[in-house]
Design an enzyme around this catalytic site. Sequence first.
Site, mmCIF file in Angstrom:
data_model
loop_
_atom_site.group_PDB
_atom_site.id
_atom_site.type_symbol
_atom_site.label_atom_id
_atom_site.label_comp_id
_atom_site.label_asym_id
_atom_site.label_seq_id
_atom_site.Cartn_x
_atom_site.Cartn_y
_atom_site.Cartn_z
ATOM 1 N N MET A 1 0.847 -1.193 0.000
ATOM 2 C CA MET A 1 0.000 0.000 0.000
ATOM 3 C C MET A 1 0.884 1.244 0.000
ATOM 4 S SD MET A 1 -3.415 -0.956 2.065
ATOM 5 C CE MET A 1 -2.813 -0.790 3.720
ATOM 6 N N LEU B 1 6.751 3.061 1.382
ATOM 7 C CA LEU B 1 7.717 1.961 1.433
ATOM 8 C C LEU B 1 8.827 2.222 2.447
ATOM 9 C CD1 LEU B 1 8.077 1.232 -2.387
ATOM 10 C CD2 LEU B 1 6.450 0.252 -0.751
ATOM 11 N N HIS C 1 9.692 -3.441 3.093
ATOM 12 C CA HIS C 1 9.186 -3.711 1.731
ATOM 13 C C HIS C 1 10.344 -4.042 0.796
ATOM 14 C CE1 HIS C 1 5.831 -0.944 3.146
ATOM 15 N NE2 HIS C 1 5.171 -2.007 2.753
ATOM 16 N N LYS D 1 5.195 -10.155 8.949
ATOM 17 C CA LYS D 1 4.645 -9.364 10.061
ATOM 18 C C LYS D 1 3.129 -9.519 10.099
ATOM 19 C CE LYS D 1 4.343 -4.825 9.945
ATOM 20 N NZ LYS D 1 2.900 -4.534 10.178
ATOM 21 N N ARG E 1 2.872 2.325 9.526
ATOM 22 C CA ARG E 1 2.135 3.027 10.579
ATOM 23 C C ARG E 1 3.061 3.584 11.663
ATOM 24 N NH1 ARG E 1 -2.077 -0.914 9.283
ATOM 25 N NH2 ARG E 1 -3.909 0.275 8.657
HETATM 26 O O1 PAF Z 1 -0.080 -5.880 3.438
HETATM 27 C C1 PAF Z 1 -0.510 -4.925 2.742
HETATM 28 O O2 PAF Z 1 0.159 -3.923 2.523
HETATM 29 C C2 PAF Z 1 -1.903 -5.005 2.149
HETATM 30 O O3 PAF Z 1 -2.776 -5.647 3.018
HETATM 31 C C3 PAF Z 1 -1.940 -5.671 0.757
HETATM 32 C C4 PAF Z 1 -1.517 -7.133 0.825
HETATM 33 C C5 PAF Z 1 -1.043 -4.923 -0.189
HETATM 34 C C6 PAF Z 1 -3.368 -5.631 0.207
HETATM 35 O O4 PAF Z 1 -3.830 -4.329 0.099
#
Ligand code: PAF
Length: 296
Positions: free
Chosen positions: A30, A33, A37, A149, A187
């Site tokens: 989402m 980053l 990620h 996580k 977050r």
């Molecule tokens: O883990 C996340 O960032 C989200 O839940 C995902 C898998 C990209 C789905 O929106």
Amino acid sequence: MELIRSVAEAQARSDALRAQGQRVAVVPTMGCLHAGHLSLVEVARRHADVVWLTIFVNPTQFGPGEDFERYPRTTEADLDACREAGVDAVFLPPVEEMYPAGAQTSVDVSDLTRPLCGKDRPGHFQGVTTVVTKLFLATKPTVAVFGEKDFQQLAVIRRMVRDLHFDVQVVGGAIARESDGVAMSSRNRLLDPATRREARVLSLALEAAERAVAAGERRHAALLHLVTLELEKAPHGQLDYAELRDPESLEPAPAELVAPTLLALAVRFEAGGGAVRLIDNRLLNPHPSPEAPPCS
Ligand code: PAF
């Protein structure tokens, strides 16, 4: 690095790559980053010839009153980070592309989505499985990488892939941590400095439980007591859950741990702009290798 915004374009590109015999790995995100990620991008690279990353803040996985509006959006910095990490393409669809007007279809995994994060976030996992299905159908990957996580999310996605016969290999990436042990999360940046310091209680609680198991503690209740004492050290944190569960079925663990068991935590912190919910987990192993479990 290619930037792809439409489903049709993503499908055509992936079809072309697969026709050339290339393995495509996708890392769904989402955005916002962080190094966690980017570690998933590295895992993806080990499994495929071409690495795609998707950025889409999925409205359907946020409940009313959750942090959809506040969720950090940092697209330009994300694209720079992707370029630097050697991502081959980023799929960045607008919301109308993912949810065309009048869309009525969703994907739902039943039992696995009920406990833990599912208990307090009704509809959350349905939003996740629906959007991940759409992302898979758009990007047509050979491999998809998700962070450990979000352990329950990973278990739910694995089950969905199995149940619906998706031709996608799902790979988990280890939890990346900040230098003080806090699990990396988009977050974290919503926390003010004081609550960010308190966020350490999650990883400290996991470590305390791991040490206790290594020292021979097997009692479910005693381990949870220990974990709760650690979590209560955060004055701005409110415990959502601390649970011991089977890592595959997510059923509650027995009174005495006899097999590798998931310890999953969620704590809600009151930060300046509202509540921020952090999760973390660890697999507790009562029979660490090389010792085999005792024969019964
Ligand atoms: O883990 C996340 O960032 C989200 O839940 C995902 C898998 C990209 C789905 O929106």
